[in-house]
Design a protein around this motif. Structure first.
Motif, PDB file in Angstrom:
ATOM      1  N   UNK A  40       0.827  -1.209   0.000  1.00 50.63           N
ATOM      2  CA  UNK A  40       0.000   0.000   0.000  1.00 50.63           C
ATOM      3  C   UNK A  40       0.860   1.257   0.000  1.00 50.63           C
ATOM      4  N   UNK A  41       1.950   1.233   0.766  1.00 57.21           N
ATOM      5  CA  UNK A  41       2.843   2.394   0.802  1.00 57.21           C
ATOM      6  C   UNK A  41       3.509   2.590  -0.559  1.00 57.21           C
ATOM      7  N   UNK A  42       3.921   1.479  -1.179  1.00 60.78           N
ATOM      8  CA  UNK A  42       4.548   1.565  -2.502  1.00 60.78           C
ATOM      9  C   UNK A  42       3.574   2.128  -3.530  1.00 60.78           C
ATOM     10  N   UNK A  43       2.305   1.762  -3.422  1.00 61.73           N
ATOM     11  CA  UNK A  43       1.304   2.203  -4.392  1.00 61.73           C
ATOM     12  C   UNK A  43       0.857   3.645  -4.165  1.00 61.73           C
ATOM     13  N   UNK A  44       0.567   3.985  -2.907  1.00 57.89           N
ATOM     14  CA  UNK A  44      -0.063   5.280  -2.625  1.00 57.89           C
ATOM     15  C   UNK A  44       0.911   6.375  -2.198  1.00 57.89           C
ATOM     16  N   UNK A  45       2.104   6.002  -1.739  1.00 59.88           N
ATOM     17  CA  UNK A  45       3.079   6.979  -1.239  1.00 59.88           C
ATOM     18  C   UNK A  45       2.398   8.011  -0.332  1.00 59.88           C
ATOM     19  N   UNK A  46       1.830   7.550   0.774  1.00 55.72           N
ATOM     20  CA  UNK A  46       1.089   8.468   1.658  1.00 55.72           C
ATOM     21  C   UNK A  46       2.031   9.406   2.410  1.00 55.72           C
ATOM     22  N   UNK A  47       1.455  10.386   3.082  1.00 55.25           N
ATOM     23  CA  UNK A  47       2.246  11.255   3.948  1.00 55.25           C
ATOM     24  C   UNK A  47       2.661  10.524   5.216  1.00 55.25           C
ATOM     25  N   UNK A  48       1.805   9.588   5.641  1.00 57.76           N
ATOM     26  CA  UNK A  48       2.101   8.856   6.876  1.00 57.76           C
ATOM     27  C   UNK A  48       1.460   7.473   6.847  1.00 57.76           C
ATOM     28  N   UNK A  49       2.082   6.562   7.596  1.00 54.08           N
ATOM     29  CA  UNK A  49       1.525   5.222   7.786  1.00 54.08           C
ATOM     30  C   UNK A  49       1.283   5.019   9.276  1.00 54.08           C
ATOM     31  N   UNK A  50       0.075   4.598   9.630  1.00 54.42           N
ATOM     32  CA  UNK A  50      -0.265   4.265  11.017  1.00 54.42           C
ATOM     33  C   UNK A  50      -0.190   2.749  11.126  1.00 54.42           C
ATOM     34  N   UNK A  51       0.699   2.256  11.983  1.00 52.60           N
ATOM     35  CA  UNK A  51       1.045   0.831  11.956  1.00 52.60           C
ATOM     36  C   UNK A  51       0.935   0.197  13.334  1.00 52.60           C
ATOM     37  N   UNK A  52       0.221  -0.915  13.412  1.00 49.96           N
ATOM     38  CA  UNK A  52       0.162  -1.711  14.637  1.00 49.96           C
ATOM     39  C   UNK A  52       1.489  -2.447  14.799  1.00 49.96           C
ATOM     40  N   UNK A  53       2.055  -2.443  16.000  1.00 52.49           N
ATOM     41  CA  UNK A  53       3.331  -3.129  16.238  1.00 52.49           C
ATOM     42  C   UNK A  53       3.204  -4.621  15.980  1.00 52.49           C
ATOM     43  N   UNK A  54       2.123  -5.227  16.459  1.00 56.15           N
ATOM     44  CA  UNK A  54       1.954  -6.687  16.364  1.00 56.15           C
ATOM     45  C   UNK A  54       0.867  -7.014  15.347  1.00 56.15           C
ATOM     46  N   UNK A  55       1.277  -7.698  14.270  1.00 52.76           N
ATOM     47  CA  UNK A  55       0.329  -8.062  13.220  1.00 52.76           C
ATOM     48  C   UNK A  55       0.557  -9.510  12.780  1.00 52.76           C
ATOM     49  N   UNK A  56      -0.386 -10.076  11.992  1.00 52.50           N
ATOM     50  CA  UNK A  56      -0.234 -11.446  11.500  1.00 52.50           C
ATOM     51  C   UNK A  56       1.051 -11.585  10.675  1.00 52.50           C
ATOM     52  N   UNK A  57       1.613 -12.822  10.601  1.00 50.83           N
ATOM     53  CA  UNK A  57       1.013 -14.057  11.111  1.00 50.83           C
ATOM     54  C   UNK A  57       1.360 -14.394  12.560  1.00 50.83           C
TER      55      UNK A  57
END
Length: 213
Positions: A40-57
């Motif tokens: 998603x970051x590669x596609x949209x090049x947003x100003x910011x990413x909000x990211x959960x520390x713990x994600x799957x798997x």
């Protein structure tokens, strides 16, 4: 501002997207795992990413690893990490190379919408937002080191600096003048052996603070 949200909890993901929309912030994409976040970051090049520390798997450190990739590959994209608990090691990892455009907040902080949005905007504009609870735990765990040279008031000022607060905000919180804040900051620089030619001394002081913690 355009953001990407990476959160595997569907309810929290939807809640974040809704409150950001109300605040006038465009949500370019919402994803539930680290691989989808990087795409998603590669596609949209947003100003910011909000990211959960713990994600799957594995729900361990996928989010922090993805954030470090973003920092390397897309340095213009700010990263605001969200965590259920205080995990200051991850905060230190994230800040180890650069303290600009980065934040680390507890998920409980989202409940205060104004505070959360302010932190997001501060990070997206090039600043830092470190959760006060992380700062508090770093102080509690600190033992012998350069920070022992600081007075209690200087430690308070440095803690607020680590949260990404400007001098005016620190002055208002501690009920002192801005000139007093500037004096304390100069004292911090001197006691941490940060000379005028040492780049961004404010950032270096925060890094020293984190590492000593």
């Amino acid at each position: 501002m355009r953001v990407v949200i990476a959160e595997d909890s569907v309810l929290l993901q939807a809640g974040l997207a809704r409150l950001l929309g109300v605040a006038g912030i465009e949500v370019a994409a919402t994803v539930g795992d680290a691989e989808a976040l990087l795409a998603a970051v590669a596609e949209h090049r947003p100003d910011a990413a909000i990211v959960d520390v713990r994600m799957p798997p594995t729900h361990t450190d996928e989010g922090i690893k993805a954030a470090l990739v973003i920092r390397r590959q897309w340095p213009a994209v700010a990263v605001l990490m969200l965590s259920q608990y205080v995990e200051e090691r991850y905060a230190a990892d994230l800040l180890s190379a650069n303290t600009s455009k980065v934040g680390y907040l507890l998920k409980d902080r989202v409940a205060d919408v104004a505070e959360f949005v302010d932190a997001l905007r501060r990070v997206a504009s090039g600043g830092t937002a470190l959760d006060p609870e992380v700062v508090a735990q770093l102080l509690l765990r600190h033992t012998n080191g350069p920070l022992d040279r600081l007075t209690p008031r200087e430690r308070e000022v440095l803690a607020h600096m680590a949260e990404g607060r400007a001098n005016a905000d620190i002055a208002e919180t501690l009920v002192i003048t801005e000139s007093a804040v500037a004096k304390h900051i100069n004292g911090i620089f001197a006691k941490l052996d940060l000379a005028p030619g040492d780049g961004d001394r404010r950032v270096l002081a925060v890094l020293r603070y984190l590492r000593e913690g």
